[in-house]
Design an enzyme around this catalytic site. Structure first.
Site, mmCIF file in Angstrom:
data_model
loop_
_atom_site.group_PDB
_atom_site.id
_atom_site.type_symbol
_atom_site.label_atom_id
_atom_site.label_comp_id
_atom_site.label_asym_id
_atom_site.label_seq_id
_atom_site.Cartn_x
_atom_site.Cartn_y
_atom_site.Cartn_z
ATOM 1 C CD GLN A 75 48.621 43.094 41.545
ATOM 2 O OE1 GLN A 75 49.114 42.971 40.430
ATOM 3 N NE2 GLN A 75 47.346 43.384 41.729
ATOM 4 C CE1 TYR A 156 49.945 36.082 35.806
ATOM 5 C CE2 TYR A 156 48.617 37.511 37.200
ATOM 6 C CZ TYR A 156 49.200 37.229 35.981
ATOM 7 O OH TYR A 156 49.037 38.089 34.928
ATOM 8 N NE ARG A 292 40.768 46.279 29.894
ATOM 9 C CZ ARG A 292 40.457 45.274 30.706
ATOM 10 N NH1 ARG A 292 39.782 45.526 31.822
ATOM 11 N NH2 ARG A 292 40.827 44.038 30.428
#
Length: 340
Positions: A75, A156, A292
């Site tokens: 990524q 971001y 998660r």
């Protein structure tokens, strides 16, 4: 999901190779956010992909995952104004579309610190950002990774260009909806031209306020963005569920190829999002991204297949849960703890 386990120079560590190989049963691993240039670093221990050392480190990760039978995209993520001078190289300062500090805290080696006022990118520097992403993608291919995901979400740099409160520019990179989506579009096209569109994914998070990013009309922003890129024949679009069913469904309808969805929780006890995943598969998602669940369960796929109990993820990580940005940061010792 950032684990802060790279070497001090951003080179992926042996621990990262082990971590990702343990999770090779995923249909596709999307590795943690990785900066394509020094100014884009998110924090201590975060990996990069803009040097030969970085490439060699990612090659070891790719080999470990492939040997275990998996596939892995890296990524590519530029932190923008969520970087901090304390962990950037000397003479490098955080940059952003406009010189506006985030109302957020940034995790540093000395703990949480307020985000600084970034330097506004010039037009020429913005063009360099496009080149940085493309060169980093080429290094990913040289490392033997299977592809890249361009991170235009979660507050971001690319998300900062997309949003109204962080992009106050009046040049070609702002001033209108077309201008605000331009950098993301140009980055995607440059990366696709460099390594092939079938090896490129794009991550977006409409309506997400991480890092103090606000878009008052995400429907217009993301409809335009998706329509502009719909014919690029990318590997996939990765949607962080907007929480706006109309917009989510509109994006699904506009996107012609694979849609990966990171769903929100369907109920408070659905901590690994299995219930939400089932709901999204019925709504038209092609793949579901689990974060998660995989952190706490390296054998997540097998546990789901067998209906076995799942370990609940612990609240350790550098991502926060509200619009102010990053909260609940780990200590460096906690960040380097292997949780299996």
């Amino acid at each position: 999901m950032t684990r802060s386990r790279a070497a001090s120079d951003g080179t992926p560590s042996a621990l990262m190779s082990t971590y990702y190989a343990q999770r090779a049963s995923a249909g596709l691993i999307i590795a943690e956010g990785t900066h394509p240039t020094a100014a884009g670093r998110l924090g201590p221990g975060v990996p990069g992909l803009h040097s030969d050392a970085h490439r060699r480190g990612w090659s070891r990760v790719a080999d470990a995952v492939h040997d275990a039978g998996g596939r892995i995209f890296v990524q590519l993520m530029h932190a923008g104004r969520l970087a901090h001078p304390s962990f950037l190289p000397d003479g490098v300062y955080p940059v952003a579309p406009s010189a506006i500090a985030a109302r957020a805290e940034v995790y540093t080696a000395d703990g949480r610190r307020l985000a600084v006022r970034p330097q506004q990118l010039t037009g020429a520097q913005t063009l360099t950002i496009v080149e940085d992403f493309a060169r980093s993608a080429e290094r990913a291919m040289a490392a033997g990774l299977d592809g890249v995901e361009i991170h235009a979400a979660n507050g971001y740099l690319l998300h900062q260009f997309l949003a109204e409160n962080t992009n106050l520019r009046t040049d070609n990179w702002g001033g209108s909806n077309e201008g605000r989506i331009r950098l993301t579009v140009d980055v995607v096209r440059a990366v696709a031209a460099a390594i092939g569109p079938h090896r490129v994914g794009l991550r977006i998070s409409p309506g997400n306020r991480f890092g103090d990013v606000i878009d008052h009309d995400p429907h217009t922003t993301y409809t335009s963005l998706v329509q502009e890129l719909a014919q690029e024949e990318l590997a996939y679009l990765h949607l962080v569920e907007a929480g706006n069913a109309d917009l989510d469904d509109r994006i699904r309808g506009l996107w012609p190829s694979a849609l990966v969805v990171s769903p929100t929780l369907s109920r408070p006890d659905d901590v690994t999002k299995v219930g939400a995943a089932d709901a999204w598969l019925r709504r038209g998602a092609d793949l579901i991204a689990f974060g998660r669940g995989f952190l706490a369960n390296p054998d997540f796929v097998e546990r789901i297949r067998r209906g076995a109990p799942l370990n609940a993820p612990e609240p350790i990580g550098i991502y926060g849960g509200d619009h102010r940005g990053y909260t609940d940061y780990p200590t460096l010792e906690q960040a380097h703890t292997v949780r299996t």
